[in-house]
Design a protein around this motif. Structure first.
Motif, mmCIF file in Angstrom:
data_model
loop_
_atom_site.group_PDB
_atom_site.id
_atom_site.type_symbol
_atom_site.label_atom_id
_atom_site.label_comp_id
_atom_site.label_asym_id
_atom_site.label_seq_id
_atom_site.Cartn_x
_atom_site.Cartn_y
_atom_site.Cartn_z
ATOM 1 N N LYS A 43 17.634 -6.731 -20.015
ATOM 2 C CA LYS A 43 16.663 -7.002 -21.072
ATOM 3 C C LYS A 43 15.567 -7.907 -20.524
ATOM 4 C CE LYS A 43 19.440 -10.783 -23.020
ATOM 5 N NZ LYS A 43 20.427 -10.826 -21.993
ATOM 6 N N LYS A 44 14.526 -8.034 -21.270
ATOM 7 C CA LYS A 44 13.385 -8.848 -20.863
ATOM 8 C C LYS A 44 13.830 -10.292 -20.644
ATOM 9 C CE LYS A 44 8.721 -10.015 -22.312
ATOM 10 N NZ LYS A 44 7.684 -9.835 -23.320
ATOM 11 N N GLY A 45 13.421 -10.868 -19.515
ATOM 12 C CA GLY A 45 13.746 -12.251 -19.213
ATOM 13 C C GLY A 45 14.915 -12.435 -18.259
ATOM 14 N N ASP A 46 15.706 -11.388 -18.009
ATOM 15 C CA ASP A 46 16.828 -11.495 -17.080
ATOM 16 C C ASP A 46 16.307 -11.690 -15.656
ATOM 17 O OD1 ASP A 46 18.746 -11.152 -19.005
ATOM 18 O OD2 ASP A 46 19.093 -9.031 -18.576
ATOM 19 N N LYS A 47 16.922 -12.615 -14.916
ATOM 20 C CA LYS A 47 16.601 -12.782 -13.495
ATOM 21 C C LYS A 47 17.527 -11.874 -12.713
ATOM 22 C CE LYS A 47 14.948 -16.229 -11.555
ATOM 23 N NZ LYS A 47 14.539 -17.439 -10.866
ATOM 24 N N VAL A 48 16.953 -11.025 -11.870
ATOM 25 C CA VAL A 48 17.733 -10.029 -11.145
ATOM 26 C C VAL A 48 17.402 -10.052 -9.659
ATOM 27 C CG1 VAL A 48 17.904 -8.500 -13.146
ATOM 28 C CG2 VAL A 48 16.029 -8.208 -11.532
ATOM 29 N N GLU A 57 12.013 -11.346 -12.290
ATOM 30 C CA GLU A 57 12.355 -11.426 -13.704
ATOM 31 C C GLU A 57 11.965 -10.112 -14.369
ATOM 32 O OE1 GLU A 57 10.799 -13.916 -17.581
ATOM 33 O OE2 GLU A 57 10.755 -14.876 -15.622
ATOM 34 N N VAL A 58 12.854 -9.599 -15.210
ATOM 35 C CA VAL A 58 12.593 -8.334 -15.895
ATOM 36 C C VAL A 58 11.498 -8.557 -16.938
ATOM 37 C CG1 VAL A 58 13.562 -6.546 -17.385
ATOM 38 C CG2 VAL A 58 14.945 -7.516 -15.548
ATOM 39 N N VAL A 59 10.436 -7.767 -16.842
ATOM 40 C CA VAL A 59 9.338 -7.833 -17.805
ATOM 41 C C VAL A 59 9.465 -6.715 -18.823
ATOM 42 C CG1 VAL A 59 6.825 -7.712 -18.052
ATOM 43 C CG2 VAL A 59 7.818 -8.876 -16.086
ATOM 44 N N GLU A 60 9.896 -5.548 -18.335
ATOM 45 C CA GLU A 60 9.974 -4.375 -19.213
ATOM 46 C C GLU A 60 10.915 -3.346 -18.597
ATOM 47 O OE1 GLU A 60 6.942 -0.847 -20.768
ATOM 48 O OE2 GLU A 60 6.211 -2.408 -19.444
ATOM 49 N N THR A 61 11.589 -2.587 -19.440
ATOM 50 C CA THR A 61 12.361 -1.431 -18.990
ATOM 51 C C THR A 61 11.887 -0.218 -19.778
ATOM 52 O OG1 THR A 61 14.113 -1.817 -20.601
ATOM 53 C CG2 THR A 61 14.408 -2.808 -18.442
ATOM 54 N N GLU A 65 11.511 10.808 -17.968
ATOM 55 C CA GLU A 65 12.145 11.995 -17.406
ATOM 56 C C GLU A 65 13.565 11.709 -16.911
ATOM 57 O OE1 GLU A 65 9.761 13.885 -14.472
ATOM 58 O OE2 GLU A 65 7.930 13.640 -15.622
ATOM 59 N N GLU A 66 14.423 11.220 -17.764
ATOM 60 C CA GLU A 66 15.830 10.955 -17.490
ATOM 61 C C GLU A 66 16.087 9.734 -16.617
ATOM 62 O OE1 GLU A 66 18.016 14.260 -15.965
ATOM 63 O OE2 GLU A 66 16.838 15.707 -17.088
ATOM 64 N N TYR A 67 15.069 9.140 -16.038
ATOM 65 C CA TYR A 67 15.257 8.001 -15.148
ATOM 66 C C TYR A 67 14.822 6.716 -15.830
ATOM 67 C CZ TYR A 67 15.651 11.680 -11.685
ATOM 68 O OH TYR A 67 16.045 12.798 -10.998
ATOM 69 N N THR A 68 15.561 5.645 -15.585
ATOM 70 C CA THR A 68 15.234 4.344 -16.152
ATOM 71 C C THR A 68 14.570 3.498 -15.080
ATOM 72 O OG1 THR A 68 17.143 4.470 -17.616
ATOM 73 C CG2 THR A 68 16.161 2.304 -17.300
ATOM 74 N N TYR A 69 13.442 2.898 -15.441
ATOM 75 C CA TYR A 69 12.690 2.050 -14.526
ATOM 76 C C TYR A 69 12.631 0.636 -15.082
ATOM 77 C CZ TYR A 69 11.181 6.454 -12.509
ATOM 78 O OH TYR A 69 11.163 7.688 -11.924
ATOM 79 N N VAL A 70 12.488 -0.324 -14.164
ATOM 80 C CA VAL A 70 12.413 -1.727 -14.538
ATOM 81 C C VAL A 70 11.167 -2.321 -13.900
ATOM 82 C CG1 VAL A 70 13.590 -3.958 -14.418
ATOM 83 C CG2 VAL A 70 14.928 -1.871 -14.599
ATOM 84 N N VAL A 71 10.352 -2.988 -14.709
ATOM 85 C CA VAL A 71 9.177 -3.688 -14.199
ATOM 86 C C VAL A 71 9.596 -5.137 -13.954
ATOM 87 C CG1 VAL A 71 6.805 -4.406 -14.665
ATOM 88 C CG2 VAL A 71 7.628 -2.191 -15.502
ATOM 89 N N LEU A 72 9.394 -5.589 -12.708
ATOM 90 C CA LEU A 72 9.795 -6.941 -12.317
ATOM 91 C C LEU A 72 8.575 -7.800 -12.015
ATOM 92 C CD1 LEU A 72 12.736 -6.212 -9.850
ATOM 93 C CD2 LEU A 72 12.873 -6.885 -12.245
ATOM 94 N N LYS A 73 8.704 -9.072 -12.349
ATOM 95 C CA LYS A 73 7.695 -10.070 -12.016
ATOM 96 C C LYS A 73 8.313 -10.949 -10.941
ATOM 97 C CE LYS A 73 5.678 -14.207 -14.029
ATOM 98 N NZ LYS A 73 5.618 -15.016 -15.251
ATOM 99 N N SER A 74 7.643 -11.047 -9.801
ATOM 100 C CA SER A 74 8.194 -11.820 -8.699
ATOM 101 C C SER A 74 7.110 -12.680 -8.084
ATOM 102 C CB SER A 74 8.773 -10.880 -7.634
ATOM 103 O OG SER A 74 9.384 -11.622 -6.612
ATOM 104 N N GLY A 75 7.496 -13.820 -7.562
ATOM 105 C CA GLY A 75 6.557 -14.724 -6.915
ATOM 106 C C GLY A 75 6.568 -16.081 -7.565
ATOM 107 N N LYS A 76 5.656 -16.944 -7.085
ATOM 108 C CA LYS A 76 5.602 -18.308 -7.574
ATOM 109 C C LYS A 76 4.148 -18.755 -7.661
ATOM 110 C CE LYS A 76 7.704 -22.777 -6.684
ATOM 111 N NZ LYS A 76 8.504 -23.576 -5.763
ATOM 112 N N ASP A 77 3.851 -19.519 -8.688
ATOM 113 C CA ASP A 77 2.522 -20.087 -8.919
ATOM 114 C C ASP A 77 1.438 -19.004 -8.915
ATOM 115 O OD1 ASP A 77 3.708 -22.598 -9.066
ATOM 116 O OD2 ASP A 77 3.467 -22.948 -6.925
ATOM 117 N N LYS A 78 0.505 -19.059 -7.975
ATOM 118 C CA LYS A 78 -0.605 -18.091 -7.938
ATOM 119 C C LYS A 78 -0.206 -16.775 -7.277
ATOM 120 C CE LYS A 78 -4.193 -21.594 -7.760
ATOM 121 N NZ LYS A 78 -5.347 -22.105 -6.994
#
Length: 141
Positions: A43-48, A57-61, A65-78
């Protein structure tokens, strides 16, 4: 001609080999089911962590077409970036305990580790001084 004793040994070995394969298959099947359930519960907010070692961090899932994708936010500061991975690339969810994740990863800052080492050294010095004091008091008696 094969003796009956040899046949029994061969039969036992075959049963053991087949048993090992069945046990290995069952263990792997259970592992895959638990891993799949963990990926479904993202779910949104999980650290993976992905199987390649990227932490984010999970931003969106979403499913396409039958496949599940996960949008991740990675990095620090800028230096923050967003990227999409297949849900099967998620290997570990921080803060959740399941059969696949039997160990809990704890990372301490380096400063705290140094402080602990210094304290241990000081404790050793104090204990050696105490021993010397005891020896001096015993010698004076």
């Amino acid at each position: 001609m094969v003796k009956s004793g040899e046949l029994i040994v061969i039969a036992i070995l075959l049963i053991l080999v087949v048993g090992l394969f069945v046990m290995s298959y069952m263990k792997r099947k259970k592992y895959n089911q638990e891993l799949g359930a963990m990926r479904q519960e993202l779910k949104k907010g999980d650290k993976v962590m992905t199987d390649s070692g990227v932490v984010g961090e999970v931003v969106e899932t979403y499913t396409e077409e039958e496949y599940t994708y996960v949008v991740l936010k990675s990095g620090k500061d800028k230096n923050v970036g967003y990227f999409t991975v297949h849900a099967n690339a998620i290997y570990y969810v921080f803060g959740k305990e399941n059969a696949q994740q039997k160990t809990v990863v704890k990372v301490q800052p380096k400063e705290e580790k140094k402080a602990e080492v210094v304290e241990k050294k000081e404790d050793k010095k104090e204990s050696s001084e105490i021993k010397e004091d005891k020896k001096d008091s015993e010698e004076s008696k």
